[in-house]
Scaffold this motif. Structure first.
Motif, PDB file in Angstrom:
ATOM      1  N   ARG A  42       0.832  -1.197   0.000  1.00  0.00           N
ATOM      2  CA  ARG A  42       0.000   0.000   0.000  1.00  0.00           C
ATOM      3  C   ARG A  42       0.873   1.257   0.000  1.00  0.00           C
ATOM      4  O   ARG A  42       1.554   1.567   0.973  1.00  0.00           O
ATOM      5  N   ARG A  44       1.811   4.989   0.257  1.00  0.00           N
ATOM      6  CA  ARG A  44       1.330   6.204   0.916  1.00  0.00           C
ATOM      7  C   ARG A  44       2.483   7.209   0.977  1.00  0.00           C
ATOM      8  O   ARG A  44       3.292   7.271   0.072  1.00  0.00           O
ATOM      9  N   GLN A 102       6.291   4.816   2.846  1.00  0.00           N
ATOM     10  CA  GLN A 102       5.566   4.259   3.985  1.00  0.00           C
ATOM     11  C   GLN A 102       5.486   2.750   3.909  1.00  0.00           C
ATOM     12  O   GLN A 102       5.580   2.057   4.928  1.00  0.00           O
ATOM     13  N   GLN A 103       5.319   2.208   2.704  1.00  0.00           N
ATOM     14  CA  GLN A 103       5.228   0.756   2.582  1.00  0.00           C
ATOM     15  C   GLN A 103       6.530   0.083   2.995  1.00  0.00           C
ATOM     16  O   GLN A 103       6.520  -1.061   3.493  1.00  0.00           O
ATOM     17  N   THR A 267      -6.788  11.180  -5.027  1.00  0.00           N
ATOM     18  CA  THR A 267      -7.030  11.264  -3.585  1.00  0.00           C
ATOM     19  C   THR A 267      -7.657  12.608  -3.243  1.00  0.00           C
ATOM     20  O   THR A 267      -7.052  13.659  -3.513  1.00  0.00           O
ATOM     21  N   ASP A 287      -4.339   8.302  11.668  1.00  0.00           N
ATOM     22  CA  ASP A 287      -5.474   8.733  10.850  1.00  0.00           C
ATOM     23  C   ASP A 287      -6.821   8.408  11.473  1.00  0.00           C
ATOM     24  O   ASP A 287      -7.843   8.952  11.033  1.00  0.00           O
ATOM     25  N   PRO A 294      -2.002  16.304   2.202  1.00  0.00           N
ATOM     26  CA  PRO A 294      -0.625  15.806   2.119  1.00  0.00           C
ATOM     27  C   PRO A 294       0.418  16.848   1.724  1.00  0.00           C
ATOM     28  O   PRO A 294       1.609  16.530   1.700  1.00  0.00           O
TER      29      PRO A 294
END
Length: 411
Positions: A42, A44, A102-103, A267, A287, A294
């Motif tokens: 995922r 991010r 992030q992943q 997004t 979150d 962002p």
């Protein structure tokens, strides 16, 4: 099942909390509705503040980040046909950012938890936090094999994101919600091309905002401001590259490197805060409690700040019986959250096109861009917030391993 801290959500917040608690001798179980492959893939945020980098290193999960992450000591604001560098090394000496997806953080944390025999249960369903307004909270869930299980715990940590079950489980009237939707979204693009610049480029144009970022020496990340309801299907690869060139190739000598696009998504932009970040023995983090646009790169970093503080508060409670840090958890987190909310809103309004017919607003925007790129005082404020404000101090003398409590008794 029985554990000390039941954690809902195997994103960065839940996994890091579990690992930090493990280092303090506190047991936890992490529950995640998705499978491991999905969680690790995922995509991010990818900008880590100085404080986040320090926490990951201190927790012993920063080996790959130090090897593969890209330290940056500045960003570029591009507008009016010129680029203007915000130099962190001069404005906030000793503090910088690191670009590391992030992943990748999630992969490192999952590996660390499993290597320490931590319990991370993927593909669970029908997760229900309960009893958190009493001294006997529990989480009911269904395992991947269909077995219904009750997890008894001392505390529940809701780290399951904006759409998770933790925040909605809090009774009506407990939370105050503050939110704002923006009249645009971001088209995010992941491309298999080397970055066209060494640092992030934030571009303000009459056609809308654009961001040049990166994930590695061979993978680049781009964002384009688009209408909030824009279908991804409206953006074939050729149109994406043409628009990125228009918004980024505004400085003499700069040429955008193009190539295969491997992912794209739209997004919406939102600001959201729910407070307090606690109801009884249910604590919200990341979150689940707050969302920022962002533009300021604050989402993941706020989650790390939350769970760092929650770890210290739980360690103090188990070790000494003191609830002072737990009682102050929400107020302490929210001071940082609202600072990040303001900075993210400010960066968003500074760089995005809100109304193409608002000539007055565009002139105000240009005036502040000129100011922030010509005044060291203004640039230092941007730099200080971008690299991340220092964490608030917490007691340094909390024992690493809490004492055992008699069966049936907890502080």
């Amino acid at each position: 099942m029985r554990t000390q801290v039941g954690i809902i959500g195997a994103g960065p917040a839940g996994l890091l909390l579990s690992h930090l608690l493990h280092l303090r001798g506190i047991s936890s179980v992490v529950l995640e509705t998705r499978d491991r492959e999905y969680v690790e893939r995922r995509v991010r945020a990818g900008v880590l503040e100085q404080g986040t980098v320090d926490v990951l290193n201190e927790a012993g999960v920063g080996h790959r980040m130090r090897r593969e992450g890209l330290p940056h000591h500045g960003i570029e604001l591009r507008f009016g046909g010129a680029g203007h560098r915000i130099a962190f090394e001069r404005l906030v000496p000793g503090r910088s950012i690191t670009v590391y997806g992030q992943q990748e953080v999630v992969k490192d944390l999952i590996a660390a938890r499993l290597a320490a025999d931590g319990e991370v249960l993927f593909e669970v369903s029908d997760v229900v936090p309960d009893g958190f307004e009493t001294d006997k909270p529990a989480i009911s869930f269904t395992r991947a094999d269909g077995e219904r299980v009750r997890l008894d715990c001392d505390v529940i940590a809701g780290c399951d994101g904006f759409h998770g079950v933790s925040r909605p489980a809090i009774p009506p009237g407990v939370l105050s919600v503050f939110e704002r939707d923006y009249p645009f979204a971001w088209l995010g693009v992941l491309a298999q091309v080397p970055p066209s610049a060494e640092e992030l480029i934030y571009a303000q144009t009459d056609r809308g905002f654009a961001l040049h970022s990166m994930r590695s020496p061979t993978i680049s990340r781009f964002y384009l401001q688009v209408p909030p309801d824009e279908p991804v299907a409206n953006w074939p690869d050729e149109r994406i590259w043409a628009e990125l060139r228009t918004r980024l190739e505004t400085v003499p000598g700069f040429a955008l490197t193009t190539g295969p696009i491997i992912e794209k998504s739209v997004t919406p932009m939102r600001s959201f805060v729910a407070e307090p970040m606690r109801c009884g023995r249910l604590y919200l983090a990341g979150d689940a409690a707050h969302i920022v646009p962002p533009t300021g790169a604050k989402g993941l970093n706020l989650a790390v700040a939350d769970v760092r503080l929650l770890t210290e508060a739980l360690a103090a409670w188990y070790a000494t019986g003191s609830t002072d840090l737990l009682d102050g958890y929400s107020d302490t987190c929210l001071r940082r959250v609202w600072r990040a909310q303001h900075f993210s809103w400010w960066m968003t309004t500074l760089l995005h096109t809100f109304d193409s017919d608002d000539a007055y607003g565009r002139r105000l925007q240009r005036s502040y861009l000129d100011y922030v790129t010509s005044s060291d005082a203004a640039a230092a404020t941007l730099a200080e917030n971008y690299v991340g404000l220092p964490f608030e101090d917490v007691p340094a003398d909390i024992p690493a391993v809490p004492p055992a409590f008699p069966e049936g008794h907890r502080p």
